[in-house]
Structure formats: C-alpha cells, structure tokens
Design a protein around this motif. Structure first.
Motif, PDB file in Angstrom:
ATOM      1  N   LEU A 168      44.014  34.546  46.837  1.00  0.00           N
ATOM      2  CA  LEU A 168      44.906  35.073  45.804  1.00  0.00           C
ATOM      3  C   LEU A 168      45.679  36.243  46.395  1.00  0.00           C
ATOM      4  CD1 LEU A 168      42.441  34.896  42.813  1.00  0.00           C
ATOM      5  CD2 LEU A 168      44.639  33.759  42.864  1.00  0.00           C
ATOM      6  N   PRO A 169      46.776  35.958  47.076  1.00  0.00           N
ATOM      7  CA  PRO A 169      47.549  37.063  47.667  1.00  0.00           C
ATOM      8  C   PRO A 169      48.199  37.927  46.593  1.00  0.00           C
ATOM      9  CG  PRO A 169      48.682  34.960  47.955  1.00  0.00           C
ATOM     10  CD  PRO A 169      47.345  34.645  47.392  1.00  0.00           C
ATOM     11  N   ALA A 170      48.501  39.167  46.961  1.00  0.00           N
ATOM     12  CA  ALA A 170      49.169  40.158  46.101  1.00  0.00           C
ATOM     13  C   ALA A 170      48.279  40.671  44.976  1.00  0.00           C
ATOM     14  CB  ALA A 170      50.460  39.583  45.502  1.00  0.00           C
ATOM     15  N   ARG A 171      46.984  40.362  45.019  1.00  0.00           N
ATOM     16  CA  ARG A 171      46.052  40.884  44.015  1.00  0.00           C
ATOM     17  C   ARG A 171      44.790  41.435  44.689  1.00  0.00           C
ATOM     18  NH1 ARG A 171      49.364  41.927  40.848  1.00  0.00           N
ATOM     19  NH2 ARG A 171      49.881  40.818  38.926  1.00  0.00           N
ATOM     20  N   GLU A 172      44.914  41.870  45.919  1.00  0.00           N
ATOM     21  CA  GLU A 172      43.741  42.379  46.636  1.00  0.00           C
ATOM     22  C   GLU A 172      43.207  43.654  46.006  1.00  0.00           C
ATOM     23  OE1 GLU A 172      46.100  39.790  49.310  1.00  0.00           O
ATOM     24  OE2 GLU A 172      46.592  41.553  48.072  1.00  0.00           O
ATOM     25  N   LYS A 173      44.083  44.555  45.547  1.00  0.00           N
ATOM     26  CA  LYS A 173      43.647  45.822  44.962  1.00  0.00           C
ATOM     27  C   LYS A 173      42.846  45.592  43.678  1.00  0.00           C
ATOM     28  CE  LYS A 173      45.506  50.127  43.049  1.00  0.00           C
ATOM     29  NZ  LYS A 173      46.761  50.879  42.728  1.00  0.00           N
ATOM     30  N   GLU A 174      43.362  44.772  42.796  1.00  0.00           N
ATOM     31  CA  GLU A 174      42.663  44.505  41.528  1.00  0.00           C
ATOM     32  C   GLU A 174      41.344  43.774  41.775  1.00  0.00           C
ATOM     33  OE1 GLU A 174      45.791  43.939  42.125  1.00  0.00           O
ATOM     34  OE2 GLU A 174      46.953  45.093  40.657  1.00  0.00           O
ATOM     35  N   THR A 225      49.595  36.611  35.191  1.00  0.00           N
ATOM     36  CA  THR A 225      49.518  37.677  36.198  1.00  0.00           C
ATOM     37  C   THR A 225      48.230  37.629  37.001  1.00  0.00           C
ATOM     38  OG1 THR A 225      48.723  39.156  34.443  1.00  0.00           O
ATOM     39  CG2 THR A 225      51.064  39.253  34.987  1.00  0.00           C
ATOM     40  N   GLY A 226      47.375  36.617  36.776  1.00  0.00           N
ATOM     41  CA  GLY A 226      46.213  36.416  37.633  1.00  0.00           C
ATOM     42  C   GLY A 226      44.931  37.046  37.149  1.00  0.00           C
ATOM     43  N   LYS A 227      44.826  37.401  35.882  1.00  0.00           N
ATOM     44  CA  LYS A 227      43.612  38.067  35.372  1.00  0.00           C
ATOM     45  C   LYS A 227      42.411  37.126  35.438  1.00  0.00           C
ATOM     46  CE  LYS A 227      45.426  38.701  31.330  1.00  0.00           C
ATOM     47  NZ  LYS A 227      46.725  38.043  31.575  1.00  0.00           N
ATOM     48  N   THR A 228      42.528  35.977  34.782  1.00  0.00           N
ATOM     49  CA  THR A 228      41.408  35.025  34.740  1.00  0.00           C
ATOM     50  C   THR A 228      41.152  34.413  36.113  1.00  0.00           C
ATOM     51  OG1 THR A 228      42.050  34.525  32.462  1.00  0.00           O
ATOM     52  CG2 THR A 228      40.518  33.010  33.525  1.00  0.00           C
ATOM     53  N   ALA A 229      42.211  34.146  36.888  1.00  0.00           N
ATOM     54  CA  ALA A 229      42.042  33.538  38.209  1.00  0.00           C
ATOM     55  C   ALA A 229      41.283  34.467  39.152  1.00  0.00           C
ATOM     56  CB  ALA A 229      43.405  33.177  38.786  1.00  0.00           C
ATOM     57  N   CYS A 230      41.644  35.751  39.160  1.00  0.00           N
ATOM     58  CA  CYS A 230      40.946  36.710  40.032  1.00  0.00           C
ATOM     59  C   CYS A 230      39.484  36.842  39.645  1.00  0.00           C
ATOM     60  CB  CYS A 230      41.640  38.067  39.961  1.00  0.00           C
ATOM     61  SG  CYS A 230      43.249  38.121  40.769  1.00  0.00           S
ATOM     62  N   ASN A 280      44.689  47.197  34.515  1.00  0.00           N
ATOM     63  CA  ASN A 280      45.904  46.492  34.118  1.00  0.00           C
ATOM     64  C   ASN A 280      46.446  45.678  35.294  1.00  0.00           C
ATOM     65  OD1 ASN A 280      48.192  45.833  32.466  1.00  0.00           O
ATOM     66  ND2 ASN A 280      49.374  47.316  33.654  1.00  0.00           N
ATOM     67  N   PHE A 281      46.905  44.463  34.985  1.00  0.00           N
ATOM     68  CA  PHE A 281      47.534  43.580  35.970  1.00  0.00           C
ATOM     69  C   PHE A 281      49.041  43.601  35.713  1.00  0.00           C
ATOM     70  CE2 PHE A 281      43.288  42.293  36.509  1.00  0.00           C
ATOM     71  CZ  PHE A 281      43.182  41.517  37.660  1.00  0.00           C
ATOM     72  N   PRO A 282      49.832  44.248  36.568  1.00  0.00           N
ATOM     73  CA  PRO A 282      51.287  44.264  36.345  1.00  0.00           C
ATOM     74  C   PRO A 282      51.907  42.911  36.638  1.00  0.00           C
ATOM     75  CG  PRO A 282      50.749  45.325  38.429  1.00  0.00           C
ATOM     76  CD  PRO A 282      49.440  44.994  37.778  1.00  0.00           C
ATOM     77  N   PRO A 283      53.091  42.630  36.101  1.00  0.00           N
ATOM     78  CA  PRO A 283      53.759  41.349  36.419  1.00  0.00           C
ATOM     79  C   PRO A 283      54.065  41.250  37.915  1.00  0.00           C
ATOM     80  CG  PRO A 283      54.767  42.409  34.513  1.00  0.00           C
ATOM     81  CD  PRO A 283      53.837  43.403  35.105  1.00  0.00           C
TER      82      PRO A 283
END
Length: 558
Positions: free
Chosen positions: A170-176, A204-209, A340-343
């Motif tokens: 899941l690129p671009a969501r490493e911090k969250e 925005t990837g909440k459930t996927a992450c 929070n997951f930003p767009p």
C-alpha cells in the motif's frame, strides 16, 4: 420265403465304413511321413490363435489380407489404431494457451526426419512406417495458428491487478500504517485495552491499511482474536450487540440486546483468562441512535476494569467523537486516539496505479500520459483511489473490446515468442477521458457516433421510469422502493418481464457507474435515494432509443 422285390429293379450300393477308414499301407510313402513330422513341429512352435479373427491383434489377424473386399476393419492395437500420420508438413493447427509450451524440434531430430523422408520417397508401392519420434518433427513443422485469447492476456492481467481488493503493498500510506501497527503491538503485547478512531474520505485506504496490518500481525503475534463488523449491514444500532456476542461467545443470539446479554459480554471481555479482543467496527457512524447510547457503550468498554478489548472505529466523519460523543472528552481516559487519512494527491494516485501495473509481466498497458491524466482528474474530484482504479479498468475494457472486434486470429510465426504477452493497443489519454466524461455525466464531450456502448433494455426502462416519477412527483430524488413500483408498472405496459428489487439495485449501480444515476445508500435497500445526474434533454441522446423513450413517456404512470 418268396422274394417280393422285382428282379428288374436297380440296386444302389453304398460304400462301407470299413472301406473308407482303411488306407492302403502300400500307398503311404516316405514323403507323407515327412510331411506329418513337419506339421507336428510347426504346431509346437506356432502359438495358438483365437478362433475369431476380430479378437486377434496386429499382424496375427490373418484375415486382414489385401485381396479381401473392403469391409468393417478388425480390432487393432493402440499403436495401429491411432490417427493417420500427416506426411506433408503443410497445413495449420489451432493452438490454445495451454498448448503453447510445445518445444521446437532439435537439429538432430530435423536431420533424422529429413533422411527418413528421402529414404521413404524412393520406395514406391511399399508402406511407409514411422515411429512416434519420426512423426513429431513433421507435426511440429506445421504452422500453428493462435487464437486471440493468447493475445489479450495482457488486458486480463491488467484488469486483475487493478481490482479494489487489499493488495500486498500500500504505497503512500506508510506513515498511517506505522501508527496503526505500533498501536496494535503496544496493546496486544502489553495486554492493554484501548480505542482508536480512523477517519477520512471514502477511498483513502482506511479499511485496506487496517486489514493488511491485521493479516500481517496474525502471522507474527499470537494471543489475540479479531472481530470485524460492517455496521452498514446491521438492521439497527442495537443489532451490533448480538453480532458481537455471536463472535465472542460462539453462539447464536436470536433475541435483541438486553441486560443479560450486556452482562455476558462484559464478563467475557473482563475475564482474567482469554485472548485480547480486537473489535473493528467499519462505518461506525451508522450506529447513530437516540442519546448515542450504543456508541457510548462501545467506547466505554475498553475502560472497564480488567478489560481485554481493543476497539477500532472507522468512519468518514472527521469529528465524530468530538461532535456526537462530547461525554468522551470530559473523561480523559475514555477519549479514543484519533488518526485521519487525508485524500490522495495526484502524485500518490499515479504511484499507486503504476505500482499495480508493474505487476503485469514485461508490458505497459497504459501510457504514462493516461496514468497522469487519470490521477490529476480523480485527485481534483475526490481523491478516491478506488475511482481511479475503476476508471482505468473501464478504459482497458474499451480498448480490449476494440481489439477483439478487429483481430480474430494471428499466426504464431509472426510473434517473437509464444509465451510473450504482446500489447496490440495501449490505453491512451483519449480512453481515460472518455470514461471520466461518462462517469461525470458529461456524455456529450469526446463522444463519437458508434463509440458509446448501447444500454440494455432493462436499464433504459429504469431510467425512463425515474424520469416519469420525477416529473410526476416534481422532486429530484426518489426512493428505490417507489422507483421499483414505477418500473414494474412500465414493464407491464411494455409487456416486458421485470426483474426483482435486488436486481433493480444492481441495475441502478451499473447506471451510477456510467454517470446516469446517483445513489445514496441506506441500510434499508428500499430507502436508497436515486436521482438523475443528467438533464432530461440528454436522456434521449444517452439511451439512443427515441422510439422506446417516446412510447414510455407517452404512456405515463397511473
């Protein structure tokens, strides 16, 4: 005694048995004895054959001689009963995907086959017998024709990697993901109760992450149990407690939540022995109730004495805990941790699309310009990466349909390698723009005659029914239940079989994907709001069936 037979009557004399059996010993010569001894010797050496010629195999069938007239052939062995060998290397065979792994004949086999061919050509009038090793090179020399199924595999692979399922990366969501992973490890390993609230816009990837992290932690850590519930599937807010009890207590609960059930749930969560419980509530804002008793109860469970519950709530609303649950702010220890997951930005969406498409082996199905254009458009609209994936998938389907209509068969000899997945036509910027214009409802832009797919009859009737209903009620949004009643009436008038209500929802979702309708989902299917996203004047152009639309609108509703 007097003779009664006439003297002139002729008598017939028959040979006696004794005479027929007796042989003149003098006539038996030494040659006859030699023949008898030779016959006995041959009987001992020759094997005894079955009486019926049809039960004999191969050369043993003595009745299968060339001078006999043509008749039904005798049964033969497996080797002789096979298909006749094609002596000429000319001709073509159809080869499917699973047959393309055939190796090319070696040089030794080719030279051996060539020598056998020269030898056999000199023997006229004799039968040519070749074994399987000599037949294979001749068969492999034939030109193979490959069906289009092989040529379109690159499109199938691209559509497969662009699905909305949870990927490995899941690129671009490493911090969250690091925040969620550290939170879960801290509470599971330390056996500490707690709560976490994930907020952000759809896609925005909440459930996927969270799903990816839980799958990884199941392999690393032990001693915790995961319960995932989607609150959209519940009939009411109170129905969440029986659903949780069924997962924790492993027994079905038929009656609604009461004091006994709540005590039983609290007992299981606070018992000394037992694993940590990770409760994930997706779409937790659907548990809105009078006085917010359900949400307060859920968020206060982790702070019971000896509690083993780790609660994770997911919703689109950013300030759910601050606005709807102000009591949690007063009690510092009951306040959940917020994330929070930003767009997604334009660069992040392009990175995700390129990361998925790199999984397609060695080919580039989408142009870089098409990927950048899709990322820029979707990030400007909503930042929903699922919409970007859907747009790219739809554009690939359009190109795949064009290629299939133009190409049917292609000789294998024209390709460099049978296993290589070629791209007959790349997805360009024009295809992405066409799909986005369809989804946004601006079907007039970039559309050409014959390029738009025609709508099925049921979808046309559903759109006309919605148009009739909005005209009659003078409102823009109607419920799916009312729309289905109007649709059923129109189908009866047009003498067309109507689909059921669940299928009607599927038709509405397909029309929503093509930018004709807008849907606002509800827990009750009948109360789903349906609206028309295009102008009434554009309906006729979009559906491309002036006669049907005029007939339905002229008939009207009762």
């Amino acid at each position: 005694m007097p003779q009664t037979r006439s003297q002139s009557q002729a008598t017939i004399s028959f040979p006696k048995k004794k005479v027929s059996r007796t042989l003149d010993k003098a006539k038996i010569s030494g040659d006859t004895k030699l023949e008898l001894t030779n016959l006995q010797a041959t009987r001992r050496s020759v094997k005894i054959l079955p009486l019926s010629p049809r039960k004999r195999l191969g050369d043993d069938n003595l009745c299968n001689t060339p001078h006999l007239p043509p008749c039904s052939p005798p049964k033969q062995g497996k080797k002789e009963n096979g298909p006749p060998c094609s002596r000429s290397p000319k001709g073509r065979r159809l080869v499917f995907d699973n047959q393309l792994t055939m190796k090319s004949p070696s040089k030794k086999e080719q030279t051996r086959a060539h020598q056998n061919k020269i030898r056999s050509s000199g023997r006229k009038g004799q039968e040519i017998t070749t074994n399987s090793e000599q037949r294979c090179p001749l068969e492999k020399e034939s030109a193979c024709v490959r069906l289009f199924k092989q040529e379109g595999t690159c499109y199938q692979q691209a559509k497969l990697v662009l699905n909305t399922a949870v990927p490995d990366r899941l690129p671009a969501r490493e911090k969250e993901m690091n925040v969620i992973r550290n939170f879960l490890r801290e509470h599971i390993c330390g056996k500490k109760a707690g709560s976490l609230y994930l907020s952000g816009a759809p896609g925005t990837g909440k459930t996927a992450c969270l799903s990816r992290i839980l799958q990884d932690l199941k392999k690393e850590l032990k001693g915790f149990k995961t319960i995932m519930l989607n609150c959209m599937s519940l009939r009411s807010a109170q129905a969440v407690f029986p659903a949780i009890a069924q997962e924790i207590c492993q027994e079905e609960v038929s009656r609604p939540a009461g004091k006994d059930m709540m005590k039983k749930l609290e007992y299981h969560m606070t018992a000394e022995k037992g694993p940590m419980i990770v409760l994930v509530l997706d779409e937790v804002d659907q548990l809105d109730s009078k006085g917010q008793d359900v949400l307060y109860t859920l968020f206060e469970w982790p702070w019971l004495s000896n509690s083993r519950l780790v609660l994770i709530g997911i919703a689109n609303t950013l300030d759910l805990t601050d606005r709807i649950l102000p009591r949690l702010q007063a009690r510092e220890k009951c306040k959940p941790r917020l994330l929070n997951f930003p767009p997604y930005t334009k660069n992040q969406i392009a990175t995700i699309l390129q990361d998925r498409l790199d999984l397609v082996s060695g080919v580039q199905v989408l142009d870089n310009a098409a990927i950048q254009f899709c990322a820029r458009k979707v990030s400007a609209l909503s930042g929903d990466v699922r919409k970007a994936l859907d747009v790219c998938r739809r554009a690939i389907e359009i190109v795949e349909s064009d290629v299939k209509s133009q190409t049917v068969l292609k000789p294998l000899s024209e390709c460099k390698s049978p296993s290589e997945s070629l791209v007959p036509k790349r997805v360009g910027l024009i295809h992405i723009s066409q799909v986005i214009s369809e989804v946004d409802g601006n079907r007039m832009t970039l559309s050409k005659e014959g390029t738009q797919d025609s709508f099925p009859l049921q979808q046309k009737i559903l759109v006309c029914s919605l148009l009739l209903l909005t005209r009659q009620l003078k409102i823009k949004e109607v419920t799916l239940g009312k729309l289905y009643e109007a649709y059923s009436h129109v189908c009866r008038k047009q003498q067309v079989a109507a689909v059921d209500q669940s299928e009607c929802l599927s038709l509405s979702e397909l029309l929503e994907a093509r930018g004709i309708l807008g849907l606002k989902k509800n827990k009750e299917t009948r109360f789903t709001k349906v609206s028309l996203k295009i102008e009434e004047q554009e309906v006729e152009h979009a559906l491309k069936d002036k006669a049907l639309i005029g007939n339905i609108l002229a008939t009207g509703l009762p």
